[in-house]
Design a protein around this motif. Structure first.
Motif, PDB file in Angstrom:
ATOM      1  N   PRO A  22       0.808  -1.230   0.000  1.00 40.61           N
ATOM      2  CA  PRO A  22       0.000   0.000   0.000  1.00 40.61           C
ATOM      3  C   PRO A  22       0.832   1.267   0.000  1.00 40.61           C
ATOM      4  O   PRO A  22       0.432   2.275  -0.583  1.00 40.61           O
TER       5      PRO A  22
ATOM      6  N   CYS B  92      -7.963   0.419   0.054  1.00 41.23           N
ATOM      7  CA  CYS B  92      -6.550   0.036  -0.019  1.00 41.23           C
ATOM      8  C   CYS B  92      -6.261  -0.721  -1.317  1.00 41.23           C
ATOM      9  O   CYS B  92      -5.763  -1.842  -1.313  1.00 41.23           O
TER      10      CYS B  92
ATOM     11  N   ALA C 278      -7.837   4.868  -1.102  1.00 37.57           N
ATOM     12  CA  ALA C 278      -7.339   4.783   0.271  1.00 37.57           C
ATOM     13  C   ALA C 278      -8.298   4.006   1.170  1.00 37.57           C
ATOM     14  O   ALA C 278      -7.864   3.268   2.061  1.00 37.57           O
TER      15      ALA C 278
END
Length: 246
Positions: A146, A173, A170
């Motif tokens: 990530p 992920c 985000a």
């Protein structure tokens, strides 16, 4: 239709993406796997693309079965194998549904593609792999990190005929890789779930597999146009997780 069915078919049509010769890095990866296994073994590759690793592994002496869903890439794999005088068993198949008649492999490899679906999809696949492995077998699993992909958002390498954009979801992920044709055709996007090693250990619970080793991968500096094949884990775009049966 799942996005992956159209994405990988369209990506395969881009010259130089999958239909290439075997890169020295791929030969080196096949040699590393061979050394780690202690010699040639029965090997299964998932999502084998243009067959470069399957052929490189066959050249190392492995008995290779490779599964690939895109017909043109299966054809390229056969052509590449003939050119190198080896005969990996490359099958057109979806590894989420395929029934393997001889399923006890010493190693299962999945390079550059893990994370296509949901966490539940990943667990379902990993449980299948656990059932395909011989008792002392192991899996080599490429995992997206990530931290690299969050930083790479908005900074993708460009290729002829397309505008390419990296993004990062985000909340989910997930790395996002979008190709927009210069002729204003419909854009197409790849979305892969990224896992830290801690996240992967949680994902593995109940799959029958356990994480025993990590190989940090490389990193690509887009602005400098430089690929570094191995970086410290905290800077790597991927890592290879070595998994064993519990």
């Amino acid at each position: 239709m799942h996005w992956s069915e159209s994405f990988y078919t369209r990506q395969a049509e881009i010259p130089g993406t999958y239909t290439t010769a075997i890169h020295p890095f791929t030969h080196a990866l096949a040699a590393r796997v061979t050394a780690h296994l202690g010699g040639p073994r029965r090997l299964l590759e998932l999502g084998s693309g243009g067959g470069q690793f399957a052929v490189a592994a066959a050249l190392q002496g492995h008995d290779v079965t490779a599964l690939e869903r895109v017909p043109s890439l299966v054809e390229h794999s056969h052509s590449l194998a003939r050119a190198h005088g080896v005969r990996p068993a490359v099958q057109q198949a979806d590894f989420y549904t395929v029934q393997l008649l001889e399923a006890h492999y010493d190693a299962v490899c999945y390079w550059d593609g893990f994370g296509v679906g949901t966490d539940d999809d990943q667990r379902r696949l990993l449980r299948r792999v656990a059932g395909w492995l011989a008792p002392a077998g192991q899996m080599y699993l490429d995992v997206m990190t990530p931290w690299y992909w969050a930083k790479a958002a908005g900074n993708a390498p460009q290729i002829s005929g397309f505008t390419r954009d990296y993004g990062f979801d985000a909340d989910g992920c997930r790395m996002l890789d979008t190709y927009t044709p210069d002729d204003r055709g419909e854009p197409f996007t790849q979305s892969l779930r990224c896992y830290s090693p801690a996240d992967l250990r949680l994902l593995l619970q109940g799959t029958g597999l356990t994480l025993t080793e990590l190989w940090p991968g490389g990193s690509y500096d887009v602005q400098a146009g430089v690929w570094t094949p191995e970086m410290p884990l905290e800077r790597a775009m991927t890592y290879t997780a070595v998994l064993h049966l519990e």
